[in-house]
Scaffold this motif. Structure first.
Motif: not given
Length: 172
Positions: A1-18
Motif C-alpha cells: 500500500m502507498v500513501d498516494d492512493r486511498s487506503v480503503v480502495e487499496q484494501a478493496h483491491e486486496i479483498q478482490m484478490l482474496a
C-alpha cells in the motif's frame, strides 16, 4: 500500500484478490486477509495499525474496511483543517498613540529614589497602645487585664449558725 492512493480502495483491491483466489478453489480465512491488510498499511498508518493489532477482537475484512474508512475520513478532515489554518495567517499589531510624547514626559520627570527600609529589632521599637486596656507602657500580649492572664477566683460567703457553732460555707 502507498500513501498516494486511498487506503480503503487499496484494501478493496486486496479483498478482490482474496475473492478471486476463493473462486479458484484456494480459500483464505477472513482473519488471514484482514491481518494481511493491516500488515500492508502505509508507514504513515503505523500507529493505527499497532492499535488494530492490540485489539482482542477478530476482524472480518468488511469490518476492517469500514474501520479504515472511518480513520481515513478523520485524517482527511484533520489535514484539511491544518491546510486551512496554515494558509490563513494573521498578525496583531498594537501601537501606542503619541509614543514620542510619552517618552518626553518620562524624561522631564524628576528621578525619585526609593527610601531604604529601616528595621528596628525587638525592644528598640516604640511601644504603642495596648489593644486590651489602652495603656502605652506595654503590648496587648503582656497586658494584666487579658482574660486568659487573669487569676480565676470565686466569691464565698462564710456564716456561722447560731446555736450549733458549725460554720457553713456556701458559694455565691
Amino acid at each position: 500500500m502507498v500513501d498516494d492512493r486511498s487506503v480503503v480502495e487499496q484494501a478493496h483491491e486486496i479483498q478482490m484478490l482474496a475473492k478471486e483466489l476463493q473462486n479458484n478453489e484456494c480459500e483464505l480465512p477472513d482473519k488471514f486477509v484482514a491481518g494481511g491488510i493491516i500488515a500492508k498499511l502505509p508507514p504513515t498508518w503505523s500507529s493505527f495499525a499497532t492499535t488494530l493489532k492490540h485489539r482482542r477482537q477478530v476482524f472480518s475484512v468488511t469490518d476492517l474496511i469500514a474501520t479504515l474508512s472511518v480513520e481515513e475520513n478523520a485524517r482527511a478532515k484533520d489535514t484539511h483543517g491544518k491546510k486551512a489554518h496554515e494558509e490563513s495567517s494573521s498578525a496583531n499589531l498594537v501601537q501606542k498613540k503619541n509614543f514620542h510624547a510619552a517618552q518626553r514626559k518620562k524624561k522631564n520627570r524628576p528621578v525619585v529614589k526609593p527610601k531604604a527600609a529601616t528595621f528596628k529589632k525587638g525592644k528598640e521599637k516604640e511601644k504603642g497602645l495596648c489593644f486590651v486596656c489602652g495603656a502605652s507602657d506595654h503590648w496587648a500580649k503582656e497586658c494584666p487585664d487579658r482574660k486568659d492572664k487573669q487569676k480565676k477566683s470565686a466569691n464565698m460567703v462564710v456564716s456561722e449558725s447560731r446555736g450549733s457553732g458549725n460554720k457553713e460555707v456556701a458559694p455565691c
